[in-house]
Write a protein that holds these residues in place. Structure first.
Motif, PDB file in Angstrom:
ATOM      1  N   UNK A 345      35.719  30.682  37.230  1.00 60.20           N
ATOM      2  CA  UNK A 345      36.283  31.644  36.266  1.00 60.20           C
ATOM      3  C   UNK A 345      37.691  31.311  35.807  1.00 60.20           C
ATOM      4  N   UNK A 346      38.393  30.413  36.493  1.00 61.25           N
ATOM      5  CA  UNK A 346      39.757  30.078  36.103  1.00 61.25           C
ATOM      6  C   UNK A 346      39.811  29.468  34.706  1.00 61.25           C
ATOM      7  N   UNK A 347      38.754  28.782  34.310  1.00 58.78           N
ATOM      8  CA  UNK A 347      38.779  28.103  33.023  1.00 58.78           C
ATOM      9  C   UNK A 347      38.289  28.927  31.853  1.00 58.78           C
ATOM     10  N   UNK A 348      37.755  30.130  32.114  1.00 55.56           N
ATOM     11  CA  UNK A 348      37.150  30.864  30.992  1.00 55.56           C
ATOM     12  C   UNK A 348      37.384  32.367  31.094  1.00 55.56           C
ATOM     13  N   UNK A 349      38.617  32.836  31.279  1.00 56.77           N
ATOM     14  CA  UNK A 349      38.843  34.281  31.391  1.00 56.77           C
ATOM     15  C   UNK A 349      38.467  35.053  30.136  1.00 56.77           C
ATOM     16  N   UNK A 350      38.756  34.503  28.954  1.00 61.56           N
ATOM     17  CA  UNK A 350      38.468  35.230  27.721  1.00 61.56           C
ATOM     18  C   UNK A 350      36.968  35.356  27.476  1.00 61.56           C
ATOM     19  N   UNK A 351      36.170  34.482  28.091  1.00 63.91           N
ATOM     20  CA  UNK A 351      34.732  34.556  27.861  1.00 63.91           C
ATOM     21  C   UNK A 351      34.151  35.872  28.391  1.00 63.91           C
ATOM     22  N   UNK A 360      45.106  43.330  32.243  1.00 65.53           N
ATOM     23  CA  UNK A 360      45.454  42.887  33.581  1.00 65.53           C
ATOM     24  C   UNK A 360      44.281  42.659  34.504  1.00 65.53           C
ATOM     25  N   UNK A 361      43.059  42.664  33.973  1.00 72.24           N
ATOM     26  CA  UNK A 361      41.882  42.402  34.796  1.00 72.24           C
ATOM     27  C   UNK A 361      41.793  40.900  35.059  1.00 72.24           C
ATOM     28  N   UNK A 362      41.543  40.522  36.293  1.00 69.89           N
ATOM     29  CA  UNK A 362      41.334  39.122  36.644  1.00 69.89           C
ATOM     30  C   UNK A 362      39.972  38.974  37.311  1.00 69.89           C
ATOM     31  N   UNK A 363      39.414  37.760  37.234  1.00 71.41           N
ATOM     32  CA  UNK A 363      38.096  37.488  37.787  1.00 71.41           C
ATOM     33  C   UNK A 363      38.181  36.355  38.802  1.00 71.41           C
ATOM     34  N   UNK A 398      27.936  33.409  44.584  1.00 74.57           N
ATOM     35  CA  UNK A 398      29.271  33.061  44.104  1.00 74.57           C
ATOM     36  C   UNK A 398      29.466  33.565  42.669  1.00 74.57           C
ATOM     37  N   UNK A 399      28.856  34.707  42.362  1.00 72.72           N
ATOM     38  CA  UNK A 399      29.031  35.290  41.038  1.00 72.72           C
ATOM     39  C   UNK A 399      30.483  35.714  40.820  1.00 72.72           C
ATOM     40  N   UNK A 404      40.670  42.463  41.438  1.00 72.65           N
ATOM     41  CA  UNK A 404      41.766  43.264  41.946  1.00 72.65           C
ATOM     42  C   UNK A 404      41.302  44.380  42.883  1.00 72.65           C
ATOM     43  N   UNK A 405      39.977  44.636  42.955  1.00 75.42           N
ATOM     44  CA  UNK A 405      39.482  45.664  43.855  1.00 75.42           C
ATOM     45  C   UNK A 405      40.110  47.014  43.569  1.00 75.42           C
ATOM     46  N   UNK A 406      40.110  47.416  42.330  1.00 72.18           N
ATOM     47  CA  UNK A 406      40.871  48.576  41.880  1.00 72.18           C
ATOM     48  C   UNK A 406      40.113  49.857  42.211  1.00 72.18           C
ATOM     49  N   UNK A 407      40.292  50.363  43.460  1.00 70.94           N
ATOM     50  CA  UNK A 407      39.620  51.598  43.840  1.00 70.94           C
ATOM     51  C   UNK A 407      40.614  52.682  44.270  1.00 70.94           C
TER      52      UNK A 407
END
Length: 473
Positions: A345-351, A360-363, A398-399, A404-407
């Motif tokens: 996912x580091x190479x395609x965040x906008x996808x 601020x969401x990260x994958x 490995x999906x 961020x585990x925003x709970x």
């Protein structure tokens, strides 16, 4: 996404207008769901290798060594091999959904009810293909073994649906309601997310050459280099949502992504093969391929200034194994494999979604460690031989997931970004799941020909069937 406070009619009208008319807001309505189901693995090629659970790096004693561990090429006779596979995969998708939402009302008075309990989407893929082909030419005077090979790393063809749903926020904490439930009181917020129809076709192939060099009777080193070609055609189409009167609440949008790119893969390995034990290590490099993405309007036309690019990465692979030879008839092997899927996912965040990225969401994807074990029993009679094999290995999911585990409770009810992060953590939850694979195999040798059969069965994700033939000349 349509964010509203129940009873806030002005906000409802404003959001409906924005969804249809403003491109930057429209993009929030569509995700690259066609990337969230990519859950392939990288087992060693060869029906013999698969029959013993894929534990082959410390054996590397047939032509599939060109990819599994090229050091083994130094000890091989001249041969040609061809492997066919029927690859059946049932894969989880990186998306949690409720598969439907009931919208009641008209005009400016609506209620929303989840149709089902939350569940994770799964997809199916079946392909019949040449999985591996190789030619080995020994050069005895130089203690070398040369191979030319073809291999398929990935071949997925998926179609699935992600149904609409409802996310609620109560006292600042977000949750997905159960079947028949809504978001309740005026003090609670809801996010209505739209359905998607998803298709994804991925194929990654290698065309390579390998060389093994024997430094003695029992020790060899080797390497290979391959031209890697990857193609991908993915589409996530949102047909939108309508009210009871058939009027649109959200617009129709489609995100498409394509890959048609090449890279170079290299592999290096070492092999020790003694009388009682064998040890092998192999490293295979990462590959990277460019992604082109477009956002299409309801007529299928690209929305200006909404195209973007990314990078699809196939991670590096490190394998180390030990093989034991307790007698003339038995082989027992084990192999450890490390796969850093976190690079994907580091190479395609906008996808995934540019609006979530801006909020601020990260994958992330989890790195994976696999253990492969297997055994083979072989007997020979009058120049003919046969083998039976069995093995086991475990594949870990490995999906990509919202990392961020925003709970925690939302601290600032006026901060839209906090709601976006909360929604992402619910809809793109981490999947901590392993899949057990049980393998069996059979082989027979007659003169200069050998054929092998194998089946790789997983009660969770399907069964692969492999057949290979080797001709010595």
């Amino acid at each position: 996404s349509l964010i509203m406070k129940r009873g806030n009619l002005i906000a409802l009208i404003a959001c409906a207008v924005l969804v249809v008319s403003i491109p930057s807001t429209v993009r929030a309505q569509v995700d690259g769901y066609h990337f969230t189901g990519i859950n392939f693995d990288f087992s060693n090629p060869g029906a013999r290798a698969r029959g013993i659970g894929g534990a082959f790096v410390a054996l590397a004693d047939d032509s599939s060594a060109a990819l599994a561990n090229p050091a083994g090429l130094a000890f091989l006779d001249r041969q040609f091999s061809l492997e066919l596979i029927r690859d059946q995969e049932k894969s989880p998708v990186g998306q949690v959904t409720q598969g439907g939402v009931t919208i009641e009302g008209s005009g400016l008075d609506y209620t929303y009810t989840a149709a089902n309990d939350p569940y994770r989407v799964w997809s199916d893929s079946t392909s019949n293909r040449i999985n591996n082909a190789s030619f080995v030419l020994p050069i005895p005077k130089a203690h070398l073994g040369l191979a030319v090979y073809y291999a398929t790393l990935a071949d997925l063809d998926q179609e699935y649906e992600v149904g609409p749903g409802l996310m609620c926020t109560q006292n600042g904490s977000s949750f997905l309601p159960g079947a028949g439930a809504g978001c309740g009181t005026l003090d609670e917020y809801s996010e209505l997310y739209t359905p998607f129809n998803v298709s994804a076709r991925l194929q990654s192939e290698l065309f390579g050459v390998g060389l093994g060099w024997a430094l003695g009777d029992s020790f060899a080193i080797g390497g290979s280099v391959a031209y890697a070609k990857t193609t991908f055609d993915g589409s996530s189409h949102s047909p939108g949502l309508q009210d009871d009167d058939g009027l649109p609440l959200t617009g129709t949008l489609t995100q498409t992504s394509s890959i048609d790119d090449t890279d170079v893969m290299y592999s290096v390995g070492v092999l020790y093969r003694g009388g009682l034990v064998g040890v092998g290590v192999n490293y295979r490099s990462e590959m990277s391929f460019g992604i082109d993405s477009d956002l299409l309007d309801a007529d299928g036309n690209p929305i200006p200034d909404q195209d973007f690019t990314g990078e699809f990465r196939i991670p590096e692979r490190l394998a180390a194994g030990i093989a034991f030879f307790p007698g003339d008839n038995w082989v027992i092997a084990t192999e450890y494999v490390r796969l850093p899927y976190s690079t994907i996912p580091e190479g395609m965040p906008e996808q995934f979604d540019i609006v979530r990225q801006l909020a601020g969401v990260t994958y992330e994807s989890a790195d994976v460690s696999e253990i492969h074990v297997g055994a083979e029993y072989t007997t020979f009679t009058s120049g003919k031989g046969w083998s039976i094999r069995a093995g086991y290995w475990r594949d870990e999911s490995h999906l990509s997931y919202s990392s961020q585990g925003y709970d925690d409770p939302i601290q600032d009810p006026t901060d839209f970004n906090e709601y976006v992060r909360a929604a992402a953590s619910l809809l793109f939850q981490e999947l901590d799941l392993s899949f057990d694979h049980y393998t069996v195999g059979f082989g027979a040798s007659i003169g200069k020909f050998r054929f092998d059969l194998a089946a790789d069965y997983s009660p969770d994700v399907g069964t692969d069937y492999l057949i290979s033939g080797v001709f010595y000349f």
